[in-house]
Design an enzyme around this catalytic site. Structure first.
Site, short mmCIF file in Angstrom:
data_model
loop_
_atom_site.label_atom_id
_atom_site.label_comp_id
_atom_site.label_asym_id
_atom_site.label_seq_id
_atom_site.Cartn_x
_atom_site.Cartn_y
_atom_site.Cartn_z
N ASP A 49 0.83 -1.21 0.00
CA ASP A 49 0.00 0.00 0.00
C ASP A 49 0.87 1.26 0.00
OD1 ASP A 49 -3.08 -0.84 0.90
OD2 ASP A 49 -1.56 -2.24 1.59
N GLU A 72 -5.15 6.91 0.28
CA GLU A 72 -5.61 6.30 1.53
C GLU A 72 -4.57 6.32 2.63
OE1 GLU A 72 -7.82 2.25 3.14
OE2 GLU A 72 -7.06 2.32 1.09
N ASP A 137 -6.34 4.53 -4.59
CA ASP A 137 -6.30 3.48 -3.58
C ASP A 137 -5.21 2.53 -4.04
OD1 ASP A 137 -6.63 1.46 -1.76
OD2 ASP A 137 -8.82 1.51 -1.81
N ASP A 140 -6.78 -1.75 -3.32
CA ASP A 140 -8.16 -1.88 -2.86
C ASP A 140 -8.47 -3.36 -2.72
OD1 ASP A 140 -10.84 -0.72 -2.31
OD2 ASP A 140 -11.39 -1.97 -4.02
N THR A 142 -7.14 -5.07 0.38
CA THR A 142 -5.89 -5.55 0.98
C THR A 142 -6.05 -6.92 1.62
OG1 THR A 142 -5.33 -3.24 1.43
CG2 THR A 142 -4.00 -4.92 2.52
#
Length: 357
Positions: A49, A72, A137, A140, A142
């Protein structure tokens, strides 16, 4: 897609940046230890991420330095954990496209501190009525990513509150069955990239390690008028949606239930609708105060709209993307062909009224 629309430069950059970021996530999937930790809301997050957000923002910010970014993640966990920081930097500093010309169009951070700065650009940004913002994101889904199932790397351009383009990289997407499923994954390749530019349709292409591969236009979804032809996508394990009420809406209409497609990633549900596996989506929140994060919907919504599907809140109002980091004015979602969308709105109103009584 012919590069004749006004966002040709942005689209090429976005498609290359997302493809490079998906390569990064695939590298991490191959690792035994995925470097996971808990977010404050107890959902899992991995270094993918952080690293994907840094690479994507780095590439776009270098070309469009005046634009906002709405992402995010923030860098707090990395700043507090030197080992996690080191592993994230290793991914960011070594993930590159194999094609030199394509990679030459993409900037990458030159230091750990720059990487952290880029991540935080996303954490600080907002969508406003008078801004041009890139919403992302980085991973998206995770939770399903960590299980080797479906997930998406998402990037959208929102200008003055309106989606202008959306690019979703779906590295595990396998279309062999005609219906997207969590466990039916692309184990030999790099999945698909699905993208759209407002007014110019939606497209898909296979992803690879180098230059962008040719894209194929996605056909418009058939219009339906009978509830028996509704084919819902939903998520049985979602904690924010009231699937019991979804079932009651389907029953009120006389539509088939249970739903045929179950996907954790919100963005993948839009892809499932666009690519023909299903044709409708409901999201009735469990809490009246719930509002979706914009990065869970921007881009995917546009792709669905560009194949002829209508996206609104539960009352049938258009979704406003100019209200910060959430879809603050949007309570719930109805996504369906326009020919039957109004009947879904009425059924939701009926079920919601029954719920109050």
């Amino acid at each position: 897609m012919e590069a004749t629309h006004p966002y040709a430069k942005e689209l090429q950059l976005a498609c290359l940046a997302v493809q490079r970021a998906t390569l990064l996530t695939k590298r991490l999937l191959e690792a035994v230890d995925k470097g996971s930790l808990d977010k404050s809301d107890s959902t899992p997050v991995t270094i993918a991420d952080f690293a994907a957000q840094a690479l994507i923002i780095g590439a776009v910010h270098h070309v469009f330095p005046e634009d906002e970014f709405v992402g995010e993640e923030d860098s707090n966990a990395l700043r507090a954990n030197p080992e996690l920081l080191e592993r994230t930097w290793e991914l960011v500093s070594t993930t590159r496209l194999d094609d030199e010309e394509s990679e030459g169009l993409l900037y990458a951070p030159k230091s750990k501190e720059e990487m952290l700065y880029l991540i935080d650009l996303g954490a600080q940004g907002k969508c406003n009525p008078d801004t041009r913002a890139w919403v992302l994101d980085p991973v998206d889904g995770t939770a399903t990513f960590m299980q080797g199932q479906q997930y998406a790397v998402c990037l959208a351009l929102v200008e003055n509150g309106r989606q202008k383009l959306g690019v979703l990289g779906c590295p595990n997407l396998n279309l062999v069955t005609g219906r997207i499923q969590e466990d039916v994954v692309d184990r030999d390749g790099y999945g698909y990239q699905v993208f759209a530019v407002t007014g110019h349709g939606a497209w898909k292409r296979k992803m690879g390690r180098g230059a962008l591969l040719p894209a194929e236009k996605i056909a418009s979804r058939p219009q339906i008028t009978e509830p028996k032809d509704l084919d819902f996508v939903d998520c049985g394990s979602a904690t924010s949606s009231n699937t019991d009420l979804h079932a009651r809406v389907a029953s009120t209409l006389g539509a088939p239930w249970p739903y045929t497609t179950d996907l954790w990633s919100t963005q993948l549900r839009y892809i499932a609708i666009a690519l023909g596996g299903c044709n409708a989506l409901l999201k009735i929140p469990r809490k009246a105060s719930y509002r979706s994060k914009i990065w869970d919907h921007a881009g995917g919504m546009l792709i669905a709209q560009e194949v002829g599907v209508k996206v609104t809140d539960l009352a049938g109002n258009p979704v406003d993307c100019s209200l910060g980091r959430t879809l603050a004015g949007c309570y719930g979602m109805i996504v369906a062909p326009p020919s039957i969308h109004g009947r879904l709105v009425e059924a939701v109103k009926e079920v919601m009224q029954e719920q109050k009584n």
